[in-house]
Design a protein around this motif. Structure first.
Motif, PDB file in Angstrom:
ATOM      1  N   PHE A  71       8.945   0.841   7.672  1.00 34.10           N
ATOM      2  CA  PHE A  71       9.498   1.205   6.301  1.00 34.10           C
ATOM      3  C   PHE A  71       8.134   2.217   6.074  1.00 34.10           C
ATOM      4  N   ALA A  72       8.590   3.384   5.969  1.00 37.38           N
ATOM      5  CA  ALA A  72       7.847   4.544   4.777  1.00 37.38           C
ATOM      6  C   ALA A  72       8.302   4.788   4.022  1.00 37.38           C
ATOM      7  N   ALA A  73       7.106   5.210   3.310  1.00 45.28           N
ATOM      8  CA  ALA A  73       7.865   5.554   1.675  1.00 45.28           C
ATOM      9  C   ALA A  73       7.782   7.720   1.664  1.00 45.28           C
ATOM     10  N   MET A  74       8.933   7.886   1.281  1.00 45.37           N
ATOM     11  CA  MET A  74       9.347   8.834   1.123  1.00 45.37           C
ATOM     12  C   MET A  74       8.848   9.988   0.181  1.00 45.37           C
ATOM     13  N   GLY A  75       8.161   9.727  -0.922  1.00 47.39           N
ATOM     14  CA  GLY A  75       8.642   9.562  -2.230  1.00 47.39           C
ATOM     15  C   GLY A  75       7.079  11.171  -2.192  1.00 47.39           C
ATOM     16  N   ASP A  76       6.503  11.825  -2.889  1.00 42.35           N
ATOM     17  CA  ASP A  76       5.684  12.585  -3.305  1.00 42.35           C
ATOM     18  C   ASP A  76       4.467  12.111  -3.995  1.00 42.35           C
ATOM     19  N   PRO A  77       3.011  11.818  -4.516  1.00 40.94           N
ATOM     20  CA  PRO A  77       2.531  11.255  -5.380  1.00 40.94           C
ATOM     21  C   PRO A  77       2.368  12.285  -6.483  1.00 40.94           C
ATOM     22  N   ALA A  78       2.290  13.176  -6.660  1.00 46.34           N
ATOM     23  CA  ALA A  78       2.637  14.001  -8.043  1.00 46.34           C
ATOM     24  C   ALA A  78       3.748  14.220  -8.374  1.00 46.34           C
ATOM     25  N   GLU A  79       4.928  13.437  -8.002  1.00 45.89           N
ATOM     26  CA  GLU A  79       5.953  13.595  -8.479  1.00 45.89           C
ATOM     27  C   GLU A  79       6.196  12.016  -9.893  1.00 45.89           C
ATOM     28  N   ARG A  80       4.494  11.433  -9.851  1.00 43.54           N
ATOM     29  CA  ARG A  80       4.325  10.568 -11.093  1.00 43.54           C
ATOM     30  C   ARG A  80       4.507  11.211 -11.998  1.00 43.54           C
ATOM     31  N   ASP A  81       3.863  12.035 -12.420  1.00 42.80           N
ATOM     32  CA  ASP A  81       3.679  13.409 -14.205  1.00 42.80           C
ATOM     33  C   ASP A  81       5.190  13.361 -14.239  1.00 42.80           C
ATOM     34  N   THR A  82       6.441  13.392 -13.595  1.00 46.49           N
ATOM     35  CA  THR A  82       7.615  13.990 -13.717  1.00 46.49           C
ATOM     36  C   THR A  82       8.524  11.998 -14.483  1.00 46.49           C
ATOM     37  N   GLY A  83       7.739  10.867 -14.189  1.00 48.09           N
ATOM     38  CA  GLY A  83       8.542  10.244 -14.905  1.00 48.09           C
ATOM     39  C   GLY A  83       9.035   9.226 -13.598  1.00 48.09           C
ATOM     40  N   LYS A  84       8.618   9.462 -12.102  1.00 45.98           N
ATOM     41  CA  LYS A  84       8.960   8.904 -10.848  1.00 45.98           C
ATOM     42  C   LYS A  84       8.355   7.589 -10.754  1.00 45.98           C
ATOM     43  N   LEU A  85       8.332   6.146 -10.707  1.00 49.17           N
ATOM     44  CA  LEU A  85       7.472   5.255 -10.808  1.00 49.17           C
ATOM     45  C   LEU A  85       7.231   5.085  -9.399  1.00 49.17           C
ATOM     46  N   THR A  86       5.913   3.655  -9.513  1.00 51.11           N
ATOM     47  CA  THR A  86       4.410   3.487  -8.218  1.00 51.11           C
ATOM     48  C   THR A  86       4.616   1.758  -8.971  1.00 51.11           C
ATOM     49  N   LEU A  87       4.476   1.718  -7.844  1.00 51.72           N
ATOM     50  CA  LEU A  87       4.084   0.090  -7.926  1.00 51.72           C
ATOM     51  C   LEU A  87       2.972  -0.524  -9.203  1.00 51.72           C
ATOM     52  N   THR A  88       1.960   0.914  -9.064  1.00 51.05           N
ATOM     53  CA  THR A  88       0.506   0.376 -10.469  1.00 51.05           C
ATOM     54  C   THR A  88       1.420   1.509 -11.261  1.00 51.05           C
ATOM     55  N   VAL A  89       2.714   1.959 -11.892  1.00 49.65           N
ATOM     56  CA  VAL A  89       3.176   2.114 -13.126  1.00 49.65           C
ATOM     57  C   VAL A  89       3.513   0.974 -13.794  1.00 49.65           C
ATOM     58  N   ILE A  90       4.803   0.044 -12.624  1.00 50.89           N
ATOM     59  CA  ILE A  90       5.435  -0.709 -12.754  1.00 50.89           C
ATOM     60  C   ILE A  90       4.777  -1.559 -13.687  1.00 50.89           C
ATOM     61  N   PRO A 110       0.698  -0.741   0.317  1.00 52.60           N
ATOM     62  CA  PRO A 110       0.195   0.760   0.224  1.00 52.60           C
ATOM     63  C   PRO A 110       0.508   1.061   0.119  1.00 52.60           C
ATOM     64  N   MET A 111       1.759   0.839   0.539  1.00 53.28           N
ATOM     65  CA  MET A 111       2.260   2.458   1.184  1.00 53.28           C
ATOM     66  C   MET A 111       3.109   3.104  -1.029  1.00 53.28           C
ATOM     67  N   HIS A 112       3.437   1.779  -1.479  1.00 53.40           N
ATOM     68  CA  HIS A 112       4.247   2.248  -2.948  1.00 53.40           C
ATOM     69  C   HIS A 112       3.181   2.077  -3.555  1.00 53.40           C
ATOM     70  N   GLU A 113       1.672   1.851  -3.570  1.00 54.91           N
ATOM     71  CA  GLU A 113       1.338   1.202  -5.075  1.00 54.91           C
ATOM     72  C   GLU A 113       0.560   3.021  -5.868  1.00 54.91           C
ATOM     73  N   ASP A 114       1.211   3.900  -5.068  1.00 53.61           N
ATOM     74  CA  ASP A 114       1.006   5.254  -6.001  1.00 53.61           C
ATOM     75  C   ASP A 114       1.573   6.625  -5.168  1.00 53.61           C
ATOM     76  N   THR A 115       2.399   5.953  -4.559  1.00 59.46           N
ATOM     77  CA  THR A 115       3.431   7.188  -3.768  1.00 59.46           C
ATOM     78  C   THR A 115       5.011   7.042  -4.020  1.00 59.46           C
ATOM     79  N   PRO A 116       5.396   7.215  -4.897  1.00 58.93           N
ATOM     80  CA  PRO A 116       7.058   6.517  -5.292  1.00 58.93           C
ATOM     81  C   PRO A 116       8.180   6.788  -4.281  1.00 58.93           C
ATOM     82  N   GLY A 117       9.778   6.107  -4.292  1.00 51.61           N
ATOM     83  CA  GLY A 117      10.153   6.101  -3.693  1.00 51.61           C
ATOM     84  C   GLY A 117      10.997   7.207  -3.010  1.00 51.61           C
TER      85      GLY A 117
END
Length: 409
Positions: free
Chosen positions: A317-336, A297-304
């Protein structure tokens, strides 16, 4: 067959071991080790490796070096009439500053394929890591021993599965009857690569990791290249998979790419293609299954990246990324998951032996609600069993993508 006076074997157990000696001493050698790609001679005995020397020479990451030296899926296999088996080993256990100690590594004893005992070894080293800086220091300890008694009389096949979560140097084996290597026979070899979940994080023992459970249910011989924190599409790992004899291959990819924030979408697809191309150089027609990530769950839509979290007195563990960064090409599990499905679909047009499995079919939202991730990243023991059962039922079943080859073929 080894004897009580085998001149190549130590005359007595190492100092510091707490065991009752038995008369037959066997120096550990490659002929008794199954599931390793290399066996290194050390000052104490032998150290099984799950990556070959060439791959280790190209690696510069201490995490990879530690993970591949933890013998997940590696076991001693021999035939004997012994009723007592004692193994001396020097373990190196990981620990973290400020975190509760993790569980000890276990040794699983199988007799004719059935679990007959589970024990931990005494003594050993501790590799202590500072989570804030990544610095490590080692506390030295003595060689220890594990003892299994009361085994059934008569000839039998014995396996000692080594800890999936501790570096393990094998020193010697002592028994109350001679041992000899088991013939290789007509084994179907399944080669699997994945992350810490594939290595066995949070599993109860080495035969309880999901790949070990799946291999047992599928009747196949496991070579486990699950590398904790290190399923990163490294070319030296792809070459190790390419060069390892196997009848069936699977690769489980994605979670480490996200939790290390290693690459962006632009690089991921071509890297997967290159990884699969390399495997196919050595296994052009071998059944090959690509598995996408389990639910996390922590990485489904939140990048690392992911970071250690000691909140509430528990290690997690906790995810430290920002979901908004998916638009810049950062990877989430959903994208992968979407990208892996696309890559396999594209390649399968010219590769009928290539298959895809959505990891959510192994562990999805309903499973997470029933069996939540203890540290927000790794499934617990019951979930390992469920994942192994589902993988075996899908992959190794008649008509499945990794259908076991017929005996004698």
């Amino acid at each position: 067959m080894d004897s009580p006076r085998d001149p190549a074997s130590p005359a007595a157990p190492p100092r510091g071991t707490e065991w009752i000696t038995t008369p037959f001493t066997t120096a550990l050698a490659e002929r008794l080790v199954r599931g390793a790609l290399d066996v290194e001679r050390t000052a104490h005995g032998v150290l099984p490796h799950r990556l070959p020397a060439r791959a280790r020479a190209q690696n510069t990451d201490e995490q990879v070096a530690r993970a591949e030296a933890m013998p997940a899926g590696v076991r001693l296999v021999f035939r004997t009439r012994a009723t007592v088996v004692e193994l001396a080993a020097l373990r190196t256990k990981m620990a973290y500053e400020g975190a509760p100690p993790g569980p000890d590594g276990m040794y699983d004893l199988l007799v004719d394929g059935r679990l007959a005992g589970r024990r931990g070894v005494t003594g050993g080293n501790v590799l202590l890591m500072d989570l804030a800086t990544g610095a490590t220091k080692t506390r030295q300890g003595p060689v220890g021993a594990v003892r299994f008694a009361g085994l059934p009389a008569g000839d039998k096949d014995v396996e000692i599965w080594l800890p999936h979560n501790e570096i393990t140097e094998l020193v010697l084996l002592r028994t109350d009857a001679p041992v000899e290597p088991c013939p290789a026979g007509d084994r179907t070899v399944w080669l699997h690569h994945g992350s810490s979940i594939s290595q066995g994080a949070e599993a109860a023992g080495p035969t309880a990791t999901w790949p070990a459970a799946a291999a047992s249910l599928g009747g196949v011989d496991l070579v486990n290249l699950g590398l904790s924190g290190s399923a990163l599409l490294d070319p030296f790992v792809a070459r190790a998979l390419r060069d390892t004899p196997a009848d069936l291959i699977s690769v489980k990819l994605g979670i480490n790419i996200v939790n290390l924030d290693l690459m962006r979408l632009r690089a991921f697809g071509p890297a997967v293609h290159g990884f699969l191309d390399t495997i196919r150089e050595g296994h052009p027609h071998t059944p090959l299954l690509v598995v996408s990530p389990l639910l996390c769950p922590m990485h489904e839509d939140t990048p690392g990246p992911a970071a250690p979290d000691l909140g509430e007195g528990r290690f997690g563990f906790a995810a430290m990324g920002d979901p908004a960064e998916r638009d810049t090409g950062k990877l989430t599990l959903t994208v992968i998951r979407e990208e892996l499905a696309r890559v396999v679909e594209q390649r399968a047009a010219d590769d009928p032996h290539l298959h895809h499995l959505d990891g959510l079919a192994l562990y999805g939202p309903a499973d997470c609600a029933e069996l939540p991730l203890p540290d927000q990243l790794h499934p617990g023991p019951r979930a390992h069993r469920r994942i192994g059962e589902r993988f075996a039922a899908y992959a190794f079943a008649p008509g499945g993508p990794l259908q076991r080859r017929p005996t004698g073929s």
